[in-house]
Write a protein that holds these residues in place. Structure first.
Motif, short mmCIF file in Angstrom:
data_model
loop_
_atom_site.label_atom_id
_atom_site.label_comp_id
_atom_site.label_asym_id
_atom_site.label_seq_id
_atom_site.Cartn_x
_atom_site.Cartn_y
_atom_site.Cartn_z
N UNK A 31 0.91 -1.27 0.11
CA UNK A 31 0.04 -0.02 0.12
C UNK A 31 0.77 1.21 0.09
N UNK A 32 0.88 1.91 -1.15
CA UNK A 32 1.80 3.27 -1.00
C UNK A 32 1.23 4.50 0.00
N UNK A 33 0.26 4.35 0.74
CA UNK A 33 -0.14 5.25 1.97
C UNK A 33 0.58 4.81 3.10
N UNK A 34 1.34 5.72 3.57
CA UNK A 34 2.19 5.45 4.71
C UNK A 34 1.33 4.94 5.97
N UNK A 35 0.34 5.32 6.12
CA UNK A 35 -0.55 5.08 7.18
C UNK A 35 -0.96 3.65 7.28
N UNK A 36 -0.98 2.99 6.03
CA UNK A 36 -1.50 1.78 5.92
C UNK A 36 -0.23 0.68 5.67
N UNK A 37 0.94 1.17 5.88
CA UNK A 37 2.22 0.52 5.41
C UNK A 37 2.49 -0.23 6.56
N UNK A 38 2.84 -1.72 6.47
CA UNK A 38 3.05 -2.53 7.48
C UNK A 38 1.68 -2.70 8.29
N UNK A 39 1.40 -2.56 9.49
CA UNK A 39 0.16 -2.83 10.17
C UNK A 39 -0.52 -1.29 10.04
N UNK A 40 -1.76 -1.42 9.67
CA UNK A 40 -2.51 -0.42 9.39
C UNK A 40 -2.64 0.32 10.63
N UNK A 41 -2.94 1.60 10.28
CA UNK A 41 -3.26 2.63 11.40
C UNK A 41 -4.65 2.26 11.94
N UNK A 42 -5.14 1.75 11.26
CA UNK A 42 -6.93 1.13 11.67
C UNK A 42 -6.66 0.00 12.69
N UNK A 43 -5.79 -0.87 12.55
CA UNK A 43 -5.41 -1.84 13.58
C UNK A 43 -5.20 -1.31 14.69
N UNK A 44 -4.18 -0.48 14.80
CA UNK A 44 -3.44 -0.02 15.99
C UNK A 44 -4.25 1.11 16.56
#
Length: 397
Positions: free
Chosen positions: A259-272
């Motif tokens: 995912x090119x969006x930094x907030x979804x790179x690795x574990x998404x900010x949604x999950x955290x």
């Protein structure tokens, strides 16, 4: 913004229970475009339709389809979705409101079940996830590990409302991999209809006798780039319901390295965001070990969650690519997520397979834990109950 357009039916491209895909001629533009109907009515070539074109005009991820509002010609009153006892309304006070047969209501044959104050999920595992695209990989893994496992899908109303829009659900039920579906809240069209996520989960366990419940949002999640306004935040409510009802909550995190969006790179900010702030009850988090540089990123992202001492994190090595390819072949349709194939972005699917594999390995011990202590997963100190389970099971969180 609410865009409506007139169109003429050129072809019925696909037809299945609760959904039809049509090719239509848009009168204003003269373009041949596609529209989905979720009404239980027949269409003929040449008929004129009124369509909602808003999402396509905004270039949103709806598959590029308009939604049929209804036929443009004068029509007589008719019941397109007959019910047996229902008076509960879904999509209330919208032009599409409809009465459904709620599994809990007074005339339901299951009403007496829901009058009880002591209903429990009885330690039933509930797999929770934000992305609908992970449903096939999760279900197929569970069925490969134990073909006799009875899996019920419970769909909340945080994304799409009609379940018929899900090609995955249709395909998995047709193949016999899903025993039943339950739509909750304002979502509708499942084999059973439930007013709340709580009663939907209980129906899965006590009406359908599910061995495993999968609770994933339907297709079409929304996000705003903020930690407060995204569809997946509803998973906090699901975690609370599973925990309060004595189920075993297992979360598949949203993870991507494409995912090119930094907030979804690795574990998404949604999950955290869900786990760090909004989930007030513990959950078991299945975390992948990829075996390359991505593991360092995931470890860094997990630090804050570990400091909370609020959830149980269980790591495991992901499945190799050959297994994902074989599973996709068995499924018969492409594994894609957020517009990307599994070859472009394998980790989301590997994470789903890992979670399903882990759960398959825990099921015997989960059943024993509940039989030893029926309240082990519903006490106020659920974390202690989960920790005790891992200690007895020999796992290393």
């Amino acid at each position: 913004m609410l865009c409506l357009a007139m169109g003429t039916v050129l072809q019925v491209v696909e037809k299945r229970m609760g959904m039809q895909l049509l090719e239509v001629l848009i009168e204003e533009t003269g373009n041949r475009e596609r529209a989905i109907s979720i009404a239980h009515e027949e269409y003929s070539i040449g008929e004129k339709l009124i369509m909602n074109t808003t999402a396509v005009r905004l270039k949103l991820g709806t598959g590029g389809y308009h939604l049929v509002v209804g036929k443009a010609e004068q029509m007589t009153e008719q019941d397109l979705l007959p019910t047996s006892w229902g008076h509960v309304m879904k999509m209330r006070y919208s032009p599409w409101q409809l009465a459904i047969d709620a599994v809990e209501e007074q005339a339901s044959p299951h009403h007496d079940l829901f009058v009880r104050h002591d209903l429990s999920l009885e330690g039933t595992p509930v797999v929770i996830s934000e992305l609908h695209s992970l449903l096939p990989a999760t279900v197929l893994t569970l069925k490969q590990n134990d073909p006799q496992t009875k899996i019920v899908y419970v769909m909340p109303d945080g994304a799409s409302l009609p379940i018929s829009l899900s090609g995955h659900v249709h395909q998995l039920q047709k193949a016999g991999f899903l025993a039943a579906t339950i739509t909750t809240g304002h979502a509708w069209g499942g084999d059973y209809e439930a007013v709340t996520i709580h009663s939907g989960l209980l129906a899965a366990r006590h009406v359908e006798n599910a061995d495993i419940i999968i609770c994933m949002l339907g297709p079409g999640v929304a996000g705003t780039g903020t930690p407060y306004a995204f569809s997946g935040i509803q998973l906090a409510e699901v975690i609370h319901a599973v925990s309060a009802l004595g189920g075993f909550p297992l979360l598949i995190p949203r993870i991507s390295f494409a995912d090119p969006r930094r907030r979804h790179y690795g574990m998404s900010h949604h999950t955290t965001a869900i786990l760090s702030r909004f989930a007030l009850r513990p959950v078991v988090l299945s975390m992948p070990q990829v075996g390359n540089q991505y593991d360092t990123i995931l470890e860094q992202q997990m630090v804050a969650l570990q400091k909370l001492d609020k959830h149980v994190i269980i790591r495991g090595m992901v499945a190799n690519m050959n297994r994902i390819a074989s599973m996709e072949k068995e499924y018969g349709s492409a594994f894609t997520t957020m517009g990307r194939s599994w070859q472009e972005d394998p980790v989301p699917f590997q994470t789903a397979v890992l979670a399903a594999d882990q759960l398959s390995g825990w099921r015997v011990d989960l059943a024993k834990a509940f039989s030893d202590d029926p309240h082990c997963f519903s006490s106020l100190d659920t974390l202690a109950g989960l920790d005790l389970f891992w200690t007895r099971n020999g796992e290393q969180p």
